[in-house]
Design a protein around this motif. Structure first.
Motif, short mmCIF file in Angstrom:
data_model
loop_
_atom_site.label_atom_id
_atom_site.label_comp_id
_atom_site.label_asym_id
_atom_site.label_seq_id
_atom_site.Cartn_x
_atom_site.Cartn_y
_atom_site.Cartn_z
N SER A 181 0.88 -1.13 0.11
CA SER A 181 -0.12 0.00 0.06
C SER A 181 0.76 1.40 -0.12
N THR B 254 2.70 1.27 -3.62
CA THR B 254 2.10 2.02 -4.72
C THR B 254 1.24 3.23 -4.35
N LYS C 102 -1.72 3.30 -3.09
CA LYS C 102 -2.96 3.01 -2.96
C LYS C 102 -3.27 2.62 -1.54
N SER C 103 -4.70 2.70 -1.10
CA SER C 103 -5.20 2.37 0.27
C SER C 103 -4.95 0.96 0.58
N TYR C 104 -5.03 0.56 1.70
CA TYR C 104 -4.86 -0.81 2.02
C TYR C 104 -6.11 -1.72 1.65
N PRO C 105 -7.38 -1.24 1.62
CA PRO C 105 -8.34 -1.85 1.25
C PRO C 105 -8.43 -1.98 -0.22
N THR C 106 -7.98 -0.95 -0.94
CA THR C 106 -7.73 -1.12 -2.67
C THR C 106 -6.71 -2.41 -2.56
N VAL C 107 -5.47 -2.41 -2.16
CA VAL C 107 -4.70 -3.53 -2.35
C VAL C 107 -5.35 -4.88 -1.81
N ARG C 108 -5.81 -4.89 -0.77
CA ARG C 108 -6.64 -6.04 -0.10
C ARG C 108 -7.71 -6.61 -1.26
N ASN C 109 -8.52 -5.81 -1.80
CA ASN C 109 -9.60 -6.18 -2.68
C ASN C 109 -8.77 -6.79 -3.91
N ARG C 110 -7.79 -6.10 -4.41
CA ARG C 110 -7.00 -6.44 -5.77
C ARG C 110 -6.36 -8.03 -5.43
N ASP D 162 -9.43 -10.50 -5.71
CA ASP D 162 -9.80 -10.65 -7.01
C ASP D 162 -8.92 -11.65 -7.59
#
Length: 91
Positions: A64, A67, A69-77, A80
């Motif tokens: 995070s 990059t 990017k927020s931790y939730p964004t990285v976690r969601n990626r 997926d």
């Protein structure tokens, strides 16, 4: 120029298979129909994400920061990608 390894058919977009391996030293050739390893079936972007995950010792918090990017964004990626890899395993 560095060429990218093709993974999808340019005509129908299905995953390609390896049909021949060869030795550049002695010209030995092995012919067959081999499935690409799962990680090679991922996009270059997804492969880069996995490499960064590995190099950050699996720390999503570190990724995070790296990059921006927020931790939730990285976690969601990551979630997926896990789902996508599970789909590829079932094929």
């Amino acid at each position: 120029m560095k060429y990218k390894f093709p993974v999808h058919c340019p005509s129908c977009s299905k995953t390609l298979t390896v049909t021949e391996l060869s030795c550049g030293n002695c010209d030995t050739r092995i012919v067959g129909n081999y499935t690409l390893p799962i990680l090679m079936q991922l996009t270059a972007e997804d492969q880069e994400f996995i490499l960064q995950f590995f190099l950050s010792s699996g720390s999503l918090k570190e990724m995070s920061v790296q990059t921006g990017k927020s931790y939730p964004t990285v976690r969601n990626r990551l979630d997926d990608m896990i789902a996508h890899i599970k789909e590829l395993e079932q094929k």
